[in-house]
Design a protein around this motif. Structure first.
Motif, PDB file in Angstrom:
ATOM      1  N   PRO A 223      46.092  39.750  36.923  1.00 48.39           N
ATOM      2  CA  PRO A 223      47.419  39.828  37.327  1.00 48.39           C
ATOM      3  C   PRO A 223      47.453  40.527  38.649  1.00 48.39           C
ATOM      4  O   PRO A 223      48.287  39.933  39.608  1.00 48.39           O
ATOM      5  N   SER A 224      46.286  40.809  39.275  1.00 49.99           N
ATOM      6  CA  SER A 224      46.200  41.792  41.045  1.00 49.99           C
ATOM      7  C   SER A 224      46.024  41.053  41.280  1.00 49.99           C
ATOM      8  O   SER A 224      46.703  41.012  43.049  1.00 49.99           O
ATOM      9  N   GLU A 225      45.581  39.399  41.328  1.00 51.16           N
ATOM     10  CA  GLU A 225      44.908  38.727  41.948  1.00 51.16           C
ATOM     11  C   GLU A 225      46.216  37.960  42.920  1.00 51.16           C
ATOM     12  O   GLU A 225      46.060  37.473  43.535  1.00 51.16           O
ATOM     13  N   ARG A 227      48.693  37.472  43.451  1.00 55.71           N
ATOM     14  CA  ARG A 227      50.494  37.217  45.296  1.00 55.71           C
ATOM     15  C   ARG A 227      48.998  37.013  46.473  1.00 55.71           C
ATOM     16  O   ARG A 227      49.222  36.642  46.838  1.00 55.71           O
ATOM     17  N   TRP A 228      47.586  37.037  45.326  1.00 58.60           N
ATOM     18  CA  TRP A 228      46.878  36.726  46.699  1.00 58.60           C
ATOM     19  C   TRP A 228      46.348  34.939  47.103  1.00 58.60           C
ATOM     20  O   TRP A 228      45.236  34.838  48.116  1.00 58.60           O
ATOM     21  N   VAL A 229      46.510  34.570  45.509  1.00 56.66           N
ATOM     22  CA  VAL A 229      45.887  33.423  46.222  1.00 56.66           C
ATOM     23  C   VAL A 229      46.212  32.381  46.946  1.00 56.66           C
ATOM     24  O   VAL A 229      45.679  31.642  47.048  1.00 56.66           O
ATOM     25  N   ARG A 230      47.367  32.451  47.507  1.00 54.78           N
ATOM     26  CA  ARG A 230      47.531  31.349  48.393  1.00 54.78           C
ATOM     27  C   ARG A 230      47.596  31.319  49.474  1.00 54.78           C
ATOM     28  O   ARG A 230      47.435  30.818  50.732  1.00 54.78           O
ATOM     29  N   TYR A 231      45.854  32.859  49.641  1.00 50.78           N
ATOM     30  CA  TYR A 231      45.427  32.778  51.277  1.00 50.78           C
ATOM     31  C   TYR A 231      44.288  32.232  51.167  1.00 50.78           C
ATOM     32  O   TYR A 231      44.038  32.416  51.926  1.00 50.78           O
TER      33      TYR A 231
END
Length: 235
Positions: A223-225, A227-231
């Motif tokens: 879950p903590s990852e 928000r970073w997928v788009r990078y």
């Protein structure tokens, strides 16, 4: 102290006869130390009640076959020390009570020690890796043996607050450790390998952290990852 630190159980040690224990272990020089374990058996009931009130499981190690019957009504499971774990008759004497046995196993030959896994009566035995040195030098803990030989856990005499977490990382499901009170005199035979209350707090806190950090071993998006997928750079 055990409850405040977050332990699941508090294990005591008891014997009915220091003289008999010294003879059984060929340890006449330890007879005086064994007298510390020979408190009135009525105290066991009081200790068990105190553990219940504190939210702890009461446990008690005994060393004489005739003492098993005294603690049996008070415990959910037995704990056998490493010096008795190769005594098949002693181990089998626990079988009539139909309760699990946790046995510490020291020595150099796991195959020799692991015969404790098949006592009579179909009793389940959980085997703990143990180095019977008090305290155990850090470079002799050999924690990878837990994973390599599939031990169920560790009986820890290192006196080091980080050992429990490392044991969990190596696969331990059960961890036993000695602790002492601030008032324990330095000449107590268990003093050097026992944790202070403050170190017991650290010991259990880091052990619990290790349990959480290990997870279930399945690689996946956390879950903590998300928000970073788009990078992520994709070809």
């Amino acid at each position: 102290v055990a409850a405040d630190a977050g332990a699941d159980a508090c294990k005591f040690q008891w014997c009915s006869s220091p003289l008999r224990l010294a003879e059984r272990r060929h340890a006449q020089d330890y007879q005086a130390a064994y007298t510390r374990l020979a408190f009135p058996p009525a105290w066991l009931d009081e200790l068990a009640e105190e553990c219940t009130q504190a939210g702890l499981e009461f446990m008690c190690t005994v060393y004489l076959p005739e003492d098993i019957a005294t603690v049996a009504p008070l415990v959910k499971r037995f704990k056998v020390a490493s010096f008795e774990s190769q005594d098949g008759e002693f181990l089998d004497a626990h079988a009539p009570y139909h309760k699990p046995v946790i046995a510490s196993c020291s020595g150099s030959d796991p195959a020799w020690n692991r015969f404790v896994a098949t006592p009579s009566g179909g009793v389940t035995v959980y085997s703990l890796h143990c180095v019977a040195a008090y305290p155990t030098p850090v470079d002799e803990m050999n924690l990878l043996a837990i994973r390599r030989d599939a031990w169920d856990g560790l009986s820890d005499h290192s006196g080091f607050w980080l050992t429990g977490a490392l044991a969990v990382a190596a696969g331990a499901q059960i961890v036993e450790v000695h602790f002492r009170l601030d008032s324990t005199p330095p000449d107590d035979p268990d003093y050097l390998h026992s944790l202070s209350p403050w170190d017991l707090d650290r010991y259990i806190a880091t052990l619990r952290c290790a349990e959480r950090m290990l997870g279930d071993g399945r690689k996946r998006m956390m879950p903590s990852e998300q928000r970073w997928v788009r990078y992520k750079v994709r070809p």
